[in-house]
Design a protein around this motif. Structure first.
Motif, PDB file in Angstrom:
ATOM      1  N   PHE A  57       0.843  -1.199   0.000  1.00  0.00           N
ATOM      2  CA  PHE A  57       0.000   0.000   0.000  1.00  0.00           C
ATOM      3  C   PHE A  57       0.882   1.255   0.000  1.00  0.00           C
ATOM      4  O   PHE A  57       1.788   1.376   0.831  1.00  0.00           O
ATOM      5  N   ALA A  58       0.633   2.176  -0.928  1.00  0.00           N
ATOM      6  CA  ALA A  58       1.406   3.431  -0.979  1.00  0.00           C
ATOM      7  C   ALA A  58       0.895   4.350   0.135  1.00  0.00           C
ATOM      8  O   ALA A  58      -0.137   5.003   0.008  1.00  0.00           O
ATOM      9  N   ILE A  59       1.663   4.375   1.208  1.00  0.00           N
ATOM     10  CA  ILE A  59       1.258   5.101   2.418  1.00  0.00           C
ATOM     11  C   ILE A  59       1.021   6.579   2.151  1.00  0.00           C
ATOM     12  O   ILE A  59       0.240   7.222   2.817  1.00  0.00           O
ATOM     13  N   LYS A  60       1.709   7.117   1.162  1.00  0.00           N
ATOM     14  CA  LYS A  60       1.577   8.560   0.973  1.00  0.00           C
ATOM     15  C   LYS A  60       0.150   8.972   0.624  1.00  0.00           C
ATOM     16  O   LYS A  60      -0.232  10.112   0.840  1.00  0.00           O
ATOM     17  N   SER A  61      -0.662   8.044   0.125  1.00  0.00           N
ATOM     18  CA  SER A  61      -2.033   8.411  -0.240  1.00  0.00           C
ATOM     19  C   SER A  61      -2.941   8.570   0.976  1.00  0.00           C
ATOM     20  O   SER A  61      -3.905   9.332   0.951  1.00  0.00           O
ATOM     21  N   MET A  78       3.904  -2.399   2.616  1.00  0.00           N
ATOM     22  CA  MET A  78       3.784  -0.944   2.577  1.00  0.00           C
ATOM     23  C   MET A  78       4.872  -0.365   1.687  1.00  0.00           C
ATOM     24  O   MET A  78       6.016  -0.824   1.726  1.00  0.00           O
ATOM     25  N   ASP A  79       4.501   0.644   0.915  1.00  0.00           N
ATOM     26  CA  ASP A  79       5.455   1.401   0.114  1.00  0.00           C
ATOM     27  C   ASP A  79       5.628   2.748   0.795  1.00  0.00           C
ATOM     28  O   ASP A  79       4.654   3.488   0.938  1.00  0.00           O
ATOM     29  N   VAL A  80       6.840   3.044   1.247  1.00  0.00           N
ATOM     30  CA  VAL A  80       7.080   4.302   1.969  1.00  0.00           C
ATOM     31  C   VAL A  80       8.025   5.182   1.168  1.00  0.00           C
ATOM     32  O   VAL A  80       8.864   4.684   0.414  1.00  0.00           O
ATOM     33  N   VAL A 198       9.533   0.007 -11.306  1.00  0.00           N
ATOM     34  CA  VAL A 198       9.050   1.010 -12.258  1.00  0.00           C
ATOM     35  C   VAL A 198       7.761   1.608 -11.693  1.00  0.00           C
ATOM     36  O   VAL A 198       6.991   0.913 -11.025  1.00  0.00           O
ATOM     37  N   HIS A 199       7.560   2.898 -11.882  1.00  0.00           N
ATOM     38  CA  HIS A 199       6.298   3.550 -11.482  1.00  0.00           C
ATOM     39  C   HIS A 199       6.124   4.738 -12.407  1.00  0.00           C
ATOM     40  O   HIS A 199       6.936   5.661 -12.386  1.00  0.00           O
ATOM     41  N   ILE A 200       5.092   4.718 -13.252  1.00  0.00           N
ATOM     42  CA  ILE A 200       5.049   5.716 -14.326  1.00  0.00           C
ATOM     43  C   ILE A 200       4.104   6.879 -14.068  1.00  0.00           C
ATOM     44  O   ILE A 200       4.076   7.829 -14.846  1.00  0.00           O
ATOM     45  N   GLY A 201       3.347   6.832 -12.969  1.00  0.00           N
ATOM     46  CA  GLY A 201       2.477   7.978 -12.696  1.00  0.00           C
ATOM     47  C   GLY A 201       1.261   7.554 -11.910  1.00  0.00           C
ATOM     48  O   GLY A 201       1.136   6.398 -11.515  1.00  0.00           O
ATOM     49  N   SER A 202       0.381   8.518 -11.704  1.00  0.00           N
ATOM     50  CA  SER A 202      -0.784   8.290 -10.859  1.00  0.00           C
ATOM     51  C   SER A 202      -2.050   8.643 -11.621  1.00  0.00           C
ATOM     52  O   SER A 202      -2.015   9.429 -12.570  1.00  0.00           O
ATOM     53  N   GLN A 203      -3.153   8.051 -11.184  1.00  0.00           N
ATOM     54  CA  GLN A 203      -4.466   8.292 -11.802  1.00  0.00           C
ATOM     55  C   GLN A 203      -4.426   7.983 -13.308  1.00  0.00           C
ATOM     56  O   GLN A 203      -4.905   8.752 -14.139  1.00  0.00           O
ATOM     57  N   GLY A 237       5.081  -0.619  -9.222  1.00  0.00           N
ATOM     58  CA  GLY A 237       4.581   0.691  -8.824  1.00  0.00           C
ATOM     59  C   GLY A 237       3.081   0.696  -8.621  1.00  0.00           C
ATOM     60  O   GLY A 237       2.429  -0.352  -8.565  1.00  0.00           O
ATOM     61  N   GLY A 238       2.539   1.905  -8.534  1.00  0.00           N
ATOM     62  CA  GLY A 238       1.086   2.059  -8.354  1.00  0.00           C
ATOM     63  C   GLY A 238       0.511   2.745  -9.562  1.00  0.00           C
ATOM     64  O   GLY A 238       0.995   2.562 -10.673  1.00  0.00           O
ATOM     65  N   GLY A 239      -0.511   3.547  -9.344  1.00  0.00           N
ATOM     66  CA  GLY A 239      -0.959   4.435 -10.402  1.00  0.00           C
ATOM     67  C   GLY A 239      -2.290   4.136 -11.041  1.00  0.00           C
ATOM     68  O   GLY A 239      -2.775   4.944 -11.847  1.00  0.00           O
ATOM     69  N   LEU A 240      -2.890   2.984 -10.736  1.00  0.00           N
ATOM     70  CA  LEU A 240      -4.177   2.695 -11.364  1.00  0.00           C
ATOM     71  C   LEU A 240      -5.198   3.738 -10.913  1.00  0.00           C
ATOM     72  O   LEU A 240      -5.340   4.004  -9.719  1.00  0.00           O
ATOM     73  N   ILE A 274       3.287  -4.714  -6.271  1.00  0.00           N
ATOM     74  CA  ILE A 274       2.634  -3.504  -6.780  1.00  0.00           C
ATOM     75  C   ILE A 274       2.447  -2.541  -5.613  1.00  0.00           C
ATOM     76  O   ILE A 274       2.449  -2.960  -4.445  1.00  0.00           O
ATOM     77  N   GLU A 275       2.314  -1.276  -5.951  1.00  0.00           N
ATOM     78  CA  GLU A 275       2.255  -0.223  -4.918  1.00  0.00           C
ATOM     79  C   GLU A 275       1.035   0.660  -5.100  1.00  0.00           C
ATOM     80  O   GLU A 275       1.150   1.873  -5.276  1.00  0.00           O
ATOM     81  N   PRO A 276      -0.168   0.099  -5.080  1.00  0.00           N
ATOM     82  CA  PRO A 276      -1.343   0.953  -5.267  1.00  0.00           C
ATOM     83  C   PRO A 276      -1.591   1.822  -4.037  1.00  0.00           C
ATOM     84  O   PRO A 276      -1.440   1.371  -2.904  1.00  0.00           O
ATOM     85  N   GLY A 277      -1.928   3.070  -4.268  1.00  0.00           N
ATOM     86  CA  GLY A 277      -2.343   3.961  -3.188  1.00  0.00           C
ATOM     87  C   GLY A 277      -3.794   4.335  -3.407  1.00  0.00           C
ATOM     88  O   GLY A 277      -4.713   3.803  -2.784  1.00  0.00           O
ATOM     89  N   ARG A 278      -3.991   5.209  -4.391  1.00  0.00           N
ATOM     90  CA  ARG A 278      -5.311   5.786  -4.654  1.00  0.00           C
ATOM     91  C   ARG A 278      -6.412   4.738  -4.830  1.00  0.00           C
ATOM     92  O   ARG A 278      -7.520   4.911  -4.344  1.00  0.00           O
ATOM     93  N   LEU A 279      -6.099   3.638  -5.540  1.00  0.00           N
ATOM     94  CA  LEU A 279      -7.188   2.701  -5.800  1.00  0.00           C
ATOM     95  C   LEU A 279      -7.673   2.024  -4.529  1.00  0.00           C
ATOM     96  O   LEU A 279      -8.822   1.620  -4.406  1.00  0.00           O
ATOM     97  N   ALA A 374      -7.887   9.377  -0.711  1.00  0.00           N
ATOM     98  CA  ALA A 374      -6.493   9.431  -1.149  1.00  0.00           C
ATOM     99  C   ALA A 374      -6.066  10.864  -1.391  1.00  0.00           C
ATOM    100  O   ALA A 374      -6.799  11.637  -2.021  1.00  0.00           O
ATOM    101  N   TYR A 375      -4.877  11.218  -0.936  1.00  0.00           N
ATOM    102  CA  TYR A 375      -4.312  12.547  -1.156  1.00  0.00           C
ATOM    103  C   TYR A 375      -5.256  13.638  -0.626  1.00  0.00           C
ATOM    104  O   TYR A 375      -5.364  14.715  -1.208  1.00  0.00           O
ATOM    105  N   GLY A 376      -5.962  13.308   0.437  1.00  0.00           N
ATOM    106  CA  GLY A 376      -6.853  14.252   1.109  1.00  0.00           C
ATOM    107  C   GLY A 376      -6.195  14.689   2.411  1.00  0.00           C
ATOM    108  O   GLY A 376      -5.428  15.660   2.442  1.00  0.00           O
TER     109      GLY A 376
HETATM  110  C1  PLP Z   1       2.651   7.863  -5.558  1.00  0.00           C
HETATM  111  C2  PLP Z   1       3.322   6.564  -5.725  1.00  0.00           C
HETATM  112  C3  PLP Z   1       2.583   5.378  -5.679  1.00  0.00           C
HETATM  113  C4  PLP Z   1       1.082   5.350  -5.539  1.00  0.00           C
HETATM  114  O1  PLP Z   1       0.412   5.925  -6.600  1.00  0.00           O
HETATM  115  P1  PLP Z   1      -1.182   5.796  -6.707  1.00  0.00           P
HETATM  116  O2  PLP Z   1      -1.519   6.559  -7.910  1.00  0.00           O
HETATM  117  O3  PLP Z   1      -1.757   6.393  -5.474  1.00  0.00           O
HETATM  118  O4  PLP Z   1      -1.503   4.352  -6.838  1.00  0.00           O
HETATM  119  C5  PLP Z   1       3.264   4.197  -5.785  1.00  0.00           C
HETATM  120  N1  PLP Z   1       4.612   4.150  -5.921  1.00  0.00           N
HETATM  121  C6  PLP Z   1       5.358   5.273  -5.964  1.00  0.00           C
HETATM  122  C7  PLP Z   1       6.821   5.166  -6.124  1.00  0.00           C
HETATM  123  C8  PLP Z   1       4.746   6.511  -5.868  1.00  0.00           C
HETATM  124  O5  PLP Z   1       5.484   7.624  -5.925  1.00  0.00           O
END
Ligand code: PLP
Length: 421
Positions: A57-61, A78-80, A198-203, A237-240, A274-279, A374-376
């Motif tokens: 879980f991407a904790i930053k979300s 956890m992804d920190v 690899v992590h190419i972006g979010s949303q 990575g995350g980003g879905l 995988i590192e999903p946060g937002r989803l 997420a991101y609130g």
């Molecule tokens: C922000 C981030 C995530 C999570 O992205 P979501 O869009 O919330 O799933 C995962 N991995 C890394 C490295 C990030 O920077």
């Protein structure tokens, strides 16, 4: 699907009426649904089975320790991205071997913290960082497990502020430099290669950019193995993305994402991370706010809420859309009114929505912002000396405050006046 539904004409989080929470903790507040968090986590583990995998879980979300404990107890990793987040994961009882350390600029102090406390892997983002980590690990007499975050140069087709996989972005190492970088890692005494990241972006709202990136990672896996490296894990990575409106958006489902991962990487005999946060967190949370005033302007009507941009910054920062719904359901056929929905902060940017149709609202009525998990809360601030708003967790018919609103004294006492002043 989430667990925020109208029952008897009033909006509930699972079996708890939001009006009851408002009466107990005051507005505004964030509220999270344990059942929704659980469901979203399970969607990913089911989508990746039977491949060996870990959902980090991407904790930053959403970084509240109670939420992390809930997910950690289900088996999540956890992804920190900071020492502070690392400590949150540990405080939630997550063992070090389920914590992945990402982030562009890990400091030596953060590296030491994680190496002493236990870590599954560091995702390295640059060559200087790799040399620093080797040094820190050697000083501590340990070997740090690492993956290198490669930048595959694909267009994630998302908001420019959250796209991370193009070569002009600050993230990762260009994929065509990977071979040289892995060769250097193999020579460094304090590092041990475990995989590729690899992590190419979010949303992201399409699978295609992911698939392009993952195919490049598959090729790189074969190449690095041929060069003698042991690649046992791929961190994708995350980003879905998630639907922010109920109507027209339909981002890919975790099932489709999982099927695509199996198709592109399933034959590599690796463990998938995988590192999903937002989803997981996005549609598991609401922000609930009260109407302070209804102000009838010259050519528009303003709904002035007690929540503001410092509590939920996404609309002013990214132009993001949040569905805003009344807590008391309007009977079918009730008249609606177009409102500009704003907070009390002294910036025009403190606008949540313009011309939004809602049933007629009055002072004291409650509204809920959907998709605010997420991101609130994590991006909130005390701008205008507004106290951070409480976070509440609901499970079935229970609710508890999991972060209390600070008092004004607590806020003011953080400042100190030098004695020479
Ligand atoms: C922000 C981030 C995530 C999570 O992205 P979501 O869009 O919330 O799933 C995962 N991995 C890394 C490295 C990030 O920077």
């Amino acid at each position: 699907m989430d667990h925020f539904l109208y029952k008897n004409g009033t909006l509930h989080a699972e079996d708890v009426a939001l009006a009851d929470i408002a009466a107990s903790v005051g507005t505004p507040f964030y509220v999270y649904s344990a059942a929704t968090l659980t469901r979203h986590y399970r969607l990913f583990t089911e989508a990746l089975s039977p491949l060996p995998h870990l959902v980090c879980f991407a904790i930053k979300s959403l970084s509240n320790v109670a939420v992390l404990k809930l997910l950690g107890d289900l088996g999540a990793g956890m992804d920190v991205v900071s020492g502070g987040e690392y400590l949150r994961a540990k405080a939630a009882g997550v063992p070090g071997d389920r914590i992945v350390f990402s982030g562009v600029g890990k400091t030596r102090d953060e590296m030491r913290l994680a190496l002493k406390g236990g870590i599954r892997q560091f995702n390295l983002e640059s060559e200087p960082e790799m040399r620093a980590l080797s040094q820190v690990a050697t000083e501590l007499g340990v070997v740090a497990p690492v993956a290198v975050r490669v930048n595959p140069d694909v267009d994630a087709k998302t908001h420019e502020k959250i796209a991370t996989g193009k070569k002009e972005n600050k993230f990762g190492i260009p994929i065509d430099r990977a071979s040289a970088v892995y060769a250097e890692i193999a020579r460094l005494p304090g590092l041990k290669v475990v995989g590729i990241d690899v992590h190419i972006g979010s949303q992201l709202t399409e699978l295609e950019p992911f698939e392009l990136a993952f195919k490049k990672v598959a090729d790189l896996t074969r190449q690095l193995r041929a060069e003698g490296h042991t690649i046992t894990r791929l961190d994708l990575g995350g980003g879905l993305g998630i639907p922010y409106t109920r109507s027209n958006e339909a981002p890919p489902l975790p099932t489709d994402y999982g099927a695509m991962i199996k198709r592109t990487l399933g034959d590599l005999d690796v463990e998938i991370e995988i590192e999903p946060g937002r989803l997981i967190s996005g549609n598991s949370g609401l922000m609930v706010s009260g109407v302070i005033y209804v102000k009838n302007g010259e050519d528009r009507d303003f709904l002035i809420l007690d929540a503001a941009m410092n509590d939920l910054v996404r609309p002013s920062m990214y132009g993001a859309h949040h569905d805003i719904i009344p807590v008391v359901e309007a009977p079918a056929g009730s008249p609606t009114q177009a409102y500009d929905i704003v907070g009390p902060v002294c910036e025009t940017g403190d606008t949540f929505a313009k011309g939004r149709d809602l049933p007629l609202l009055a002072e004291g009525d409650l509204v809920a912002f959907r998709s605010a998990g997420a991101y609130g809360a994590v991006m909130s601030s005390e701008y205008n000396t507004r106290p951070l708003i409480p976070e509440v967790l609901v499970k079935g018919d229970h609710f508890a405050v999991i972060r209390a609103r600070p008092t004004y004294d607590e806020m003011l006492n953080r400042d100190s006046i030098p004695e020479w002043l």
